[in-house]
Design a protein around this motif. Structure first.
Motif, PDB file in Angstrom:
ATOM      1  N   ASP A 279      -1.739  -1.367  -0.222  1.00  0.00           N
ATOM      2  CA  ASP A 279      -0.588  -0.447  -0.442  1.00  0.00           C
ATOM      3  C   ASP A 279      -0.532  -1.299  -2.702  1.00  0.00           C
ATOM      4  OD1 ASP A 279      -0.121  -0.422   1.825  1.00  0.00           O
ATOM      5  OD2 ASP A 279       1.961  -1.732   1.300  1.00  0.00           O
ATOM      6  N   ASP A 280      -1.750  -2.024  -2.614  1.00  0.00           N
ATOM      7  CA  ASP A 280      -1.821  -2.075  -4.277  1.00  0.00           C
ATOM      8  C   ASP A 280      -2.775  -1.877  -4.862  1.00  0.00           C
ATOM      9  OD1 ASP A 280      -1.171  -3.221  -6.844  1.00  0.00           O
ATOM     10  OD2 ASP A 280      -1.323  -5.368  -6.124  1.00  0.00           O
ATOM     11  N   VAL A 281      -2.816  -0.633  -5.341  1.00  0.00           N
ATOM     12  CA  VAL A 281      -3.928   0.038  -5.974  1.00  0.00           C
ATOM     13  C   VAL A 281      -3.936  -0.473  -7.356  1.00  0.00           C
ATOM     14  CG1 VAL A 281      -4.524   2.901  -6.556  1.00  0.00           C
ATOM     15  CG2 VAL A 281      -3.447   2.503  -4.624  1.00  0.00           C
ATOM     16  N   LEU A 282      -3.703  -0.338  -7.699  1.00  0.00           N
ATOM     17  CA  LEU A 282      -3.461  -0.873  -9.616  1.00  0.00           C
ATOM     18  C   LEU A 282      -4.136  -2.336  -9.148  1.00  0.00           C
ATOM     19  CD1 LEU A 282      -0.037   0.506 -11.149  1.00  0.00           C
ATOM     20  CD2 LEU A 282      -2.380   1.378 -11.112  1.00  0.00           C
ATOM     21  N   GLY A 283      -3.047  -3.029  -8.377  1.00  0.00           N
ATOM     22  CA  GLY A 283      -3.725  -4.206  -8.467  1.00  0.00           C
ATOM     23  C   GLY A 283      -5.566  -4.867  -8.205  1.00  0.00           C
TER      24      GLY A 283
ATOM     25  N   ASP B 279       3.659   8.482  -2.149  1.00  0.00           N
ATOM     26  CA  ASP B 279       2.815   7.566  -2.528  1.00  0.00           C
ATOM     27  C   ASP B 279       2.044   7.628  -3.612  1.00  0.00           C
ATOM     28  OD1 ASP B 279       3.925   6.791   0.800  1.00  0.00           O
ATOM     29  OD2 ASP B 279       2.195   7.829   1.684  1.00  0.00           O
ATOM     30  N   ASP B 280       1.791   8.471  -4.284  1.00  0.00           N
ATOM     31  CA  ASP B 280       1.410   9.235  -5.210  1.00  0.00           C
ATOM     32  C   ASP B 280       1.499   8.639  -6.456  1.00  0.00           C
ATOM     33  OD1 ASP B 280      -0.907   9.621  -6.287  1.00  0.00           O
ATOM     34  OD2 ASP B 280      -1.092  12.238  -5.864  1.00  0.00           O
ATOM     35  N   HIS B 303      11.261   7.797  -0.588  1.00  0.00           N
ATOM     36  CA  HIS B 303      10.585   7.681   0.589  1.00  0.00           C
ATOM     37  C   HIS B 303       9.641   6.188   0.594  1.00  0.00           C
ATOM     38  CE1 HIS B 303      11.745  11.092   2.793  1.00  0.00           C
ATOM     39  NE2 HIS B 303      11.280  10.782   4.253  1.00  0.00           N
ATOM     40  N   GLY B 304      10.295   5.801  -0.873  1.00  0.00           N
ATOM     41  CA  GLY B 304       8.930   4.221  -1.369  1.00  0.00           C
ATOM     42  C   GLY B 304       9.311   3.710  -0.388  1.00  0.00           C
ATOM     43  N   MET B 305       8.327   3.448  -0.026  1.00  0.00           N
ATOM     44  CA  MET B 305       7.537   2.756   1.455  1.00  0.00           C
ATOM     45  C   MET B 305       8.183   1.263   0.890  1.00  0.00           C
ATOM     46  SD  MET B 305       3.844   2.979   1.386  1.00  0.00           S
ATOM     47  CE  MET B 305       2.738   2.354   0.396  1.00  0.00           C
ATOM     48  N   LEU B 309       5.119  -0.257  -3.485  1.00  0.00           N
ATOM     49  CA  LEU B 309       5.254   1.118  -4.420  1.00  0.00           C
ATOM     50  C   LEU B 309       5.466   1.156  -5.196  1.00  0.00           C
ATOM     51  CD1 LEU B 309       3.981   3.393  -3.547  1.00  0.00           C
ATOM     52  CD2 LEU B 309       6.668   4.471  -3.374  1.00  0.00           C
ATOM     53  N   PHE B 310       7.027   0.531  -5.441  1.00  0.00           N
ATOM     54  CA  PHE B 310       7.715   0.318  -6.796  1.00  0.00           C
ATOM     55  C   PHE B 310       7.005  -0.393  -7.208  1.00  0.00           C
ATOM     56  CE2 PHE B 310      10.746   1.458  -3.470  1.00  0.00           C
ATOM     57  CZ  PHE B 310      11.596   2.273  -4.329  1.00  0.00           C
TER      58      PHE B 310
END
Lengths: 440, 440
Positions: A279-283, B279-280, B303-305, B309-310
């Motif tokens: 889930d870690d796009v920035l990572g 998710d964006d 809806h922050g999974m 994400l946070f």
């Protein structure tokens, strides 16, 4: 008129954990499983099969979600479903009560994938062609109507998608001809499971190269010294001209991933796969910045939950190899948008496969990518794992390290009745036999 | 020794869609539901309750996932569970077969939240204190051991977390005193459901201000002209000194969100909530850049999974109000890390609530945030919706627009036996009565 009369559900599980097939640093005891469904119609010769892939426990949870979604299909006209595959997708996506459980992720998304896989299988069977051909032959506007472009408009509009597909049409025939001859290149993960001995690793690496593979992938991410030793064995076995990739299966923190990959860079690595949380796009972008200077690319997507994640991986330039999963994205409706977006950003799609039936589905998807979307094969290589294909009615064909063009009607998603009977959980014949053996 | 002897599961659903309570542009027909469990122990007076919140269909899928996870608790020593709440969290998280279905998202994550909510309820009951107090009184190192910091090390290490918690300890007593007197400010969404008439909107807005609320939130995102009209009514009713927020419930594309909010900016809006896909991360950053110059902040997180994400929302400066959900994040173990990260980035946490029992849980969490983590109330306001509290044994108390400090032992998660009996789906007394009425 053919009508969907019922949905058969089967919980299929294979005891793959017994041989450590599929073992990696995160998934130590995978029992490859499928939450399988069959859409039955009033016409005995017409049906559609689909599934979600899981690794054991929880397969029953997926099936319950599939049941909740697929029950909406009963009573529907098969022709209407098949001719407007965007409609049923949108209807399932619009169930706001089910949507709450995602949205667009996790079990309900896997379930939507399974149901839509079955719808596409049905559509291709009805048309009497393999799915890749059905998709490539659809008019671009018709195909785009079936796609889910929600939340993508900042990178891909419907108009743009139609234009991109249209641009490739003049080249379809030559590409089909080329794929019929050469197939689509694949790589093998079979040698590299973490649970295999050094001797088995060495032997399987040599066999892979002898079998025509130009890419071999190893699991890493547990003990660092083991990774170093196993990579040395693999590199020695495959020689300098075969690509070597590593897969950490999400084991690392972001800074740790950079360190661990830098420590292994002398093995000449094509990519590091799933270095951290999917889930870690920035990572992933941070990791890419740390490993690209060493010639190592970042691959991810096997656990990429939906199109919005892939959009961001592309926008952030966080990925070098886009590994869509044919059962985690919500079938063709969500996969083709990702193929289009990746093509626009100039990133190769290298699908994840293996498990139960993923290779079968991928053998269609890579053809669609090459024929109708990206238009070239360079830098592209799809995963292939030689497990469990014997349970499929139309197994994928791999020759000299390449997937061959599927030829039978459908999405190659049908499992053999005998396999279902043997491996249905918990009361299939093989599971009963095992329990009897264990208690004997 | 008290041992967990069984897990009782109840599928509780309320027909809230009948009155359009909870109706927004995305969720038109929510039937507020809870996938509810009760951990029963060998000591009749000791038990723990927990739940995941859903909006109807699919609640049974959550329950099946809860069953799969909670079955691991049976036979365990209650003291061991309660004294080391990080252990059972890690054990559930480490089930790689179940993990495949997320990871850390969707149904299996909601299920983990429900089970851990019950464990924390049990722990606080066993200690004879409300959960906020149990958490605030834990030694920082002990609390941090219970937290899931996986994939967060690039923004928050365990050492840093201990230090942050330690720094706040000298101030606990004064804050408890202040909260006992003033409570924690909340806002109301009750006037603003999309399905309510203009007259009802106007009346409820006036009642909210009269009731002490300084913040009112409206649902937007369907018809633009409706949004304009309803916001004018609300602003006229609440006057210039009450904050007005809007919530689009994920209805918009990224560029569309910026346009729609800019068109409404003259109503003096504190925040736009859930403008697009939850998710964006990058999309929220783009939206923030487009609306912040107009004085509008971006709120998201309902809806922050998961924590990853946070983390990214904070890293990308994509959020101004962090709206954790007490049942979507995996209970206290995952929520406190988000509170800590938000505090480090200087962003206020304004929890999502409403639904079934979310306010009850949030009334503990905001106290923990104020007492032990962030240390201040400025800019912070928690959601409150006045629905369904009558079904809880220890309902939250709201006075003059503020959550009061819970006083009863536990996490306020227990539902009344009568409510469970009446509203169990599908055969509870009230559901039977409704069906009988419908068929009469």
């Amino acid at each position: 008129m053919s009508v969907i009369t019922s949905v058969n559900l089967v919980d299929v599980r294979f005891p793959t954990s017994e041989n450590l097939d599929g073992s990696d640093a995160m998934n130590k005891d995978a029992d490859y499983s499928a939450a399988y469904l069959r859409l039955v119609t009033s016409d005995e010769s017409l049906y559609g099969c689909g599934f979600a892939f899981t690794i054991g426990r929880g397969n029953e949870v997926c099936l319950m979600a599939i049941k909740a979604l697929a029950s909406r299909l009963v009573g529907r006209d098969a022709a209407e479903l098949c001719e407007h595959p965007g409609r049923i997708y949108r209807e399932l996506a619009a169930d706001s009560q089910m949507r709450w459980l995602g949205p667009d992720k996790g079990v309900v998304h896997l379930a939507r994938a399974a149901v839509l896989n079955a719808v596409w299988d049905l559509a291709a069977r009805r048309a009497g062609v393999p799915l890749w051909q059905l998709l490539c032959d659809m008019e671009p506007a018709e195909l785009v109507d079936a796609l889910d472009l929600t939340y993508l408009s900042d990178v891909l509009t419907a108009e743009e998608a139609v234009g991109m597909l249209q641009d490739q049409r003049p080249h379809h025939a030559e590409r089909v001809k080329q794929l019929s001859r050469d197939g689509f290149p694949c790589y093998t993960t079979s040698p590299g499971w973490l649970g295999y001995s050094d001797e088995k690793l060495d032997r399987l690496c040599r066999e892979a190269v002898a079998g025509g593979y130009r890419h071999v992938k190893l699991k890493v991410g547990a003990d660092a010294a083991d990774d170093e030793r196993r990579l040395a064995i693999a590199r020695a076995a495959i020689g300098p001209d075969t690509h070597l990739m590593i897969d950490a299966n999400q084991m690392w923190e972001v800074p740790e991933a950079i360190e661990r990959v830098q420590a292994l860079r002398h093995h000449d690595l094509l990519w590091i796969e799933e270095p951290t949380s999917p889930d870690d796009v920035l990572g992933h972008r941070t990791i890419a910045d740390g490993v690209r200077p060493h010639g190592v690319g970042v691959a991810t997507g096997e656990h990429g939950m939906n199109r919005v994640l892939f959009k961001q991986l592309l926008q952030a330039d966080a990925v070098d190899f886009v590994q869509i999963d044919s059962c985690r994205l919500a079938s063709v409706n969500e996969i083709i948008p990702v193929l289009l977006a990746a093509s626009k950003f100039g990133k190769p799609v290298c699908p994840h496969a293996g498990g139960v039936g993923l290779c079968e589905l991928v053998s269609h998807l890579v053809m669609v990518d090459h024929i109708a979307v990206s238009g070239h094969v360079e830098g592209r290589v799809a995963e292939y794992v030689d497990h469990l294909h014997e349970h499929f009615a139309d197994p994928c064909v791999v020759r000299d390290g390449a997937y061959m063009l599927p030829t039978a009607p459908g999405y190659s998603a049908e499992m053999k009745p005998q396999s279902l009977a043997s491996w249905e959980w918990p009361d299939g014949a093989e599971w009963k036999r095992r329990r009897a053996g264990a208690s004997a």
